[in-house]
Write an enzyme that holds these catalytic residues in place. Sequence first.
Site, PDB file in Angstrom:
ATOM      1  N   ALA A  42       0.844  -1.208   0.000  1.00 13.53           N
ATOM      2  CA  ALA A  42       0.000   0.000   0.000  1.00 13.53           C
ATOM      3  C   ALA A  42       0.871   1.246   0.000  1.00 13.53           C
ATOM      4  O   ALA A  42       1.848   1.321   0.742  1.00 13.53           O
ATOM      5  CB  ALA A  42      -0.905   0.016   1.235  1.00 13.53           C
ATOM      6  N   LYS A  44       7.229   3.970  16.232  1.00 15.71           N
ATOM      7  CA  LYS A  44       7.422   4.312  17.657  1.00 15.71           C
ATOM      8  C   LYS A  44       6.322   5.228  18.176  1.00 15.71           C
ATOM      9  O   LYS A  44       5.878   5.098  19.310  1.00 15.71           O
ATOM     10  CB  LYS A  44       8.791   4.958  17.863  1.00 15.71           C
ATOM     11  CG  LYS A  44       8.954   6.302  17.185  1.00 15.71           C
ATOM     12  CD  LYS A  44      10.363   6.573  16.776  1.00 15.71           C
ATOM     13  CE  LYS A  44      10.342   7.175  15.394  1.00 15.71           C
ATOM     14  NZ  LYS A  44      11.522   7.083  14.634  1.00 15.71           N
ATOM     15  N   GLY A  95      16.229   1.651  15.710  1.00 18.27           N
ATOM     16  CA  GLY A  95      16.325   1.184  14.316  1.00 18.27           C
ATOM     17  C   GLY A  95      16.889  -0.201  14.149  1.00 18.27           C
ATOM     18  O   GLY A  95      16.248  -1.200  14.479  1.00 18.27           O
ATOM     19  N   ILE A 101      19.348  -1.722  15.647  1.00 17.84           N
ATOM     20  CA  ILE A 101      20.017  -2.379  16.783  1.00 17.84           C
ATOM     21  C   ILE A 101      19.068  -3.391  17.412  1.00 17.84           C
ATOM     22  O   ILE A 101      17.983  -3.015  17.863  1.00 17.84           O
ATOM     23  CB  ILE A 101      20.437  -1.350  17.871  1.00 17.84           C
ATOM     24  CG1 ILE A 101      21.299  -0.244  17.255  1.00 17.84           C
ATOM     25  CG2 ILE A 101      21.163  -2.043  19.007  1.00 17.84           C
ATOM     26  CD1 ILE A 101      21.646   0.873  18.224  1.00 17.84           C
ATOM     27  N   LYS A 107      10.542   6.726  22.100  1.00 20.99           N
ATOM     28  CA  LYS A 107      11.295   5.462  22.217  1.00 20.99           C
ATOM     29  C   LYS A 107      11.516   5.111  23.685  1.00 20.99           C
ATOM     30  O   LYS A 107      11.455   3.939  24.076  1.00 20.99           O
ATOM     31  CB  LYS A 107      12.638   5.593  21.489  1.00 20.99           C
ATOM     32  CG  LYS A 107      12.491   5.792  19.982  1.00 20.99           C
ATOM     33  CD  LYS A 107      13.822   6.208  19.378  1.00 20.99           C
ATOM     34  CE  LYS A 107      13.711   6.541  17.901  1.00 20.99           C
ATOM     35  NZ  LYS A 107      14.919   7.221  17.392  1.00 20.99           N
TER      36      LYS A 107
HETATM   37  N1  LIG Z   1      13.334   5.764   8.269  1.00 19.97           N
HETATM   38  C1  LIG Z   1      13.923   5.334   9.354  1.00 19.97           C
HETATM   39  O1  LIG Z   1      15.143   5.408   9.485  1.00 19.97           O
HETATM   40  C2  LIG Z   1      13.101   4.753  10.465  1.00 19.97           C
HETATM   41  C3  LIG Z   1      13.765   4.242  11.594  1.00 19.97           C
HETATM   42  C4  LIG Z   1      13.016   3.667  12.618  1.00 19.97           C
HETATM   43  C5  LIG Z   1      11.632   3.659  12.517  1.00 19.97           C
HETATM   44  N2  LIG Z   1      11.010   4.211  11.416  1.00 19.97           N
HETATM   45  C6  LIG Z   1       9.559   4.202  11.371  1.00 19.97           C
HETATM   46  O2  LIG Z   1       9.152   3.508  10.194  1.00 19.97           O
HETATM   47  C7  LIG Z   1       7.932   4.052   9.708  1.00 19.97           C
HETATM   48  C8  LIG Z   1       8.116   4.439   8.233  1.00 19.97           C
HETATM   49  O3  LIG Z   1       9.139   5.394   8.125  1.00 19.97           O
HETATM   50  P1  LIG Z   1       9.701   5.843   6.687  1.00 19.97           P
HETATM   51  O4  LIG Z   1      10.897   6.661   6.962  1.00 19.97           O
HETATM   52  O5  LIG Z   1       9.803   4.671   5.801  1.00 19.97           O
HETATM   53  O6  LIG Z   1       8.497   6.788   6.191  1.00 19.97           O
HETATM   54  P2  LIG Z   1       8.278   7.365   4.716  1.00 19.97           P
HETATM   55  O7  LIG Z   1       9.534   7.318   3.940  1.00 19.97           O
HETATM   56  O8  LIG Z   1       7.587   8.661   4.896  1.00 19.97           O
HETATM   57  O9  LIG Z   1       7.275   6.306   4.062  1.00 19.97           O
HETATM   58  C9  LIG Z   1       5.925   6.217   4.407  1.00 19.97           C
HETATM   59  C10 LIG Z   1       5.234   5.370   3.355  1.00 19.97           C
HETATM   60  O10 LIG Z   1       3.872   5.183   3.742  1.00 19.97           O
HETATM   61  C11 LIG Z   1       3.029   5.471   2.630  1.00 19.97           C
HETATM   62  N3  LIG Z   1       1.772   5.962   3.173  1.00 19.97           N
HETATM   63  C12 LIG Z   1       1.574   7.019   4.003  1.00 19.97           C
HETATM   64  N4  LIG Z   1       0.267   7.118   4.332  1.00 19.97           N
HETATM   65  C13 LIG Z   1      -0.347   6.112   3.690  1.00 19.97           C
HETATM   66  C14 LIG Z   1      -1.697   5.673   3.625  1.00 19.97           C
HETATM   67  N5  LIG Z   1      -2.679   6.306   4.291  1.00 19.97           N
HETATM   68  N6  LIG Z   1      -1.995   4.590   2.872  1.00 19.97           N
HETATM   69  C15 LIG Z   1      -1.014   3.941   2.201  1.00 19.97           C
HETATM   70  N7  LIG Z   1       0.285   4.293   2.223  1.00 19.97           N
HETATM   71  C16 LIG Z   1       0.602   5.376   2.961  1.00 19.97           C
HETATM   72  C17 LIG Z   1       3.778   6.488   1.806  1.00 19.97           C
HETATM   73  O11 LIG Z   1       3.309   6.433   0.473  1.00 19.97           O
HETATM   74  P3  LIG Z   1       3.971   7.326  -0.711  1.00 19.97           P
HETATM   75  O12 LIG Z   1       5.347   6.766  -0.914  1.00 19.97           O
HETATM   76  O13 LIG Z   1       3.111   7.128  -1.872  1.00 19.97           O
HETATM   77  O14 LIG Z   1       4.001   8.737  -0.192  1.00 19.97           O
HETATM   78  C18 LIG Z   1       5.216   5.988   1.952  1.00 19.97           C
HETATM   79  O15 LIG Z   1       5.476   5.006   0.997  1.00 19.97           O
HETATM   80  C19 LIG Z   1       7.596   5.220  10.639  1.00 19.97           C
HETATM   81  O16 LIG Z   1       6.734   4.769  11.649  1.00 19.97           O
HETATM   82  C20 LIG Z   1       8.942   5.582  11.236  1.00 19.97           C
HETATM   83  O17 LIG Z   1       8.842   6.205  12.501  1.00 19.97           O
HETATM   84  C21 LIG Z   1      11.729   4.737  10.397  1.00 19.97           C
END
Ligand SMILES: NC(=O)c1ccc[n+]([C@@H]2O[C@H](COP(=O)([O-])OP(=O)(O)OC[C@H]3O[C@@H](n4cnc5c(N)ncnc54)[C@H](OP(=O)(O)O)[C@@H]3O)[C@@H](O)[C@H]2O)c1
Length: 483
Positions: free
Chosen positions: A93, A155, A184, A186, A255
């Site tokens: 999705a 988180k 992340g 770890i 966290k």
């Molecule tokens: N990035 C990190 O380093 C990291 C580390 C630890 C934890 N996290 C956690 O992992 C999660 C994702 O982070 P991320 O960095 O990957 O975020 P991101 O790059 O902003 O990706 C979010 C994704 O979700 C999709 N999305 C958002 N709302 C949606 C909806 N209503 N229906 C369907 N798809 C939807 C977006 O679609 P589009 O691509 O089409 O916009 C995008 O593909 C978060 O909870 C974050 O806190 C991330």
Amino acid sequence: MAEDSQCRMARSSHGPAHRAVLGPVHHLSTGAPRYSLRDPSVPTGTVAAVKRSVNIGVLGCGNVGAALIQLVAERADDIEMRTGIRLEVTKVAVRSLSKERDVELPAKVFTTDAHEVVADDDVDLVVEVIGGIEPARELILAALKSGKPVVTANKELLANVGTELFGASDDAGVDLLFEAAVAGGIPFIRPLRESLVGEDVARVMGIINGTTNYILTKMTEEGWTYAQALTEAQTLGYAERDPTADVEGYDAGAKAAIISTIAFGQRVVAGDVSHEGISGITSTDIEFARKLGFQIKLLAICERFDDGAVAVRVHPTMVPDTHPLASVRDSFNAVFVEGDAVGDLMFYGRGAGGFPTASAVLGDVVDAAANLAKATHASLGSFAKAKIRTIDELHYRYYVNLQVADRPGVLAAVAGLFGSHGVSIRSMEQESLHGEAATEGQARLIFITHDAREADLRATLHELRDLDAVTSVGSVLRVIGDE
Ligand SMILES: NC(=O)c1ccc[n+]([C@@H]2O[C@H](COP(=O)([O-])OP(=O)(O)OC[C@H]3O[C@@H](n4cnc5c(N)ncnc54)[C@H](OP(=O)(O)O)[C@@H]3O)[C@@H](O)[C@H]2O)c1
């Protein structure tokens, strides 16, 4: 989130990304025999019983989701060889179907309807990497209700409504795993909930926000100002244009709430965490800390006291150079656990970034898939609401930075105020501030106190601000380490 955007760096170190647009390019299935889950014809307890093909529905294909999809493609053969479980991403999705993505999957796998993924009969397990509270919460609840294990990296969600979700996972008898939500890549949550379940953990301290650790490292090692370091962090993609969540400690606070819940078996939510950020830290503080043998780090500190009360806070902290956390540099994270029987432990690594985070998600996916095949799940048990001890009741040593009039009697007046509130001074440094018109006739006083109650220190600061001779009260930092 800013912290989450570190994936750009991590991805480039992972190797060449598979660049492809949506299209019928590549299929991940090997045609391995597919047994329906809980197939009664397959005897339990045999190798055949755990050989399963598990279809994954991924909600979100951003930094983490795209990295996970790549990792599943790269690692599926090896995972199957080791575990007997064949993983395949069959539904994804996203918000926009027209975005170019670093994954190789047929276009038909993608949808903008996340509920369709959860409800798809062909999806066995759901990964939530959308972020935020809604619709993530309702999607996870729907998945669990329909008997599908869920792996999430969210988180914010867990720090606010985690116990509701843990309860739903128990009710459904399927996993809700979240290794990636804290620190992340770890592996820390699993050791905490499994290896250390018999341990009396008194304190967990963590550098769990890479953005702020990067900024403080650059201020310390390069002599940059806070503003310079923040700008560089933004240029590198470590910090968002609005850096509030990271620099004011909210990200680390979420966290810390999750860590406390797991470490102490009591329900702690984001609102229970007191936070102070790093935006007020000056080059002067960094310089004095260094002279005195300390590094300034943004620490999350989760503590349980003998009466069972819990205190959770995030604040810039003076960490002695000799403490293992002092050597954690740049955007790295580390979590330091103090256990009664085991002693001190430290977990170190990449706290964010697409691939490190996806690695933790994938570990959970394999675990949840194995549990699903065995019709079991890992339960966290039920949590009572934690009795929170507020920061006012805690005891610390403090670093206090004052600018005062450089004239006789001022030091005695200031020291007298500390004493009148029962805050005793351990050491004091003084420097005259001459050379610039704005600070002519002024001096800087740096105090390190002995252990004092936070409320007493605050009362002291309040009166210091009213003292004629005190021009300004600068940073006030807690100091850890032995007296
Ligand atoms: N990035 C990190 O380093 C990291 C580390 C630890 C934890 N996290 C956690 O992992 C999660 C994702 O982070 P991320 O960095 O990957 O975020 P991101 O790059 O902003 O990706 C979010 C994704 O979700 C999709 N999305 C958002 N709302 C949606 C909806 N209503 N229906 C369907 N798809 C939807 C977006 O679609 P589009 O691509 O089409 O916009 C995008 O593909 C978060 O909870 C974050 O806190 C991330």
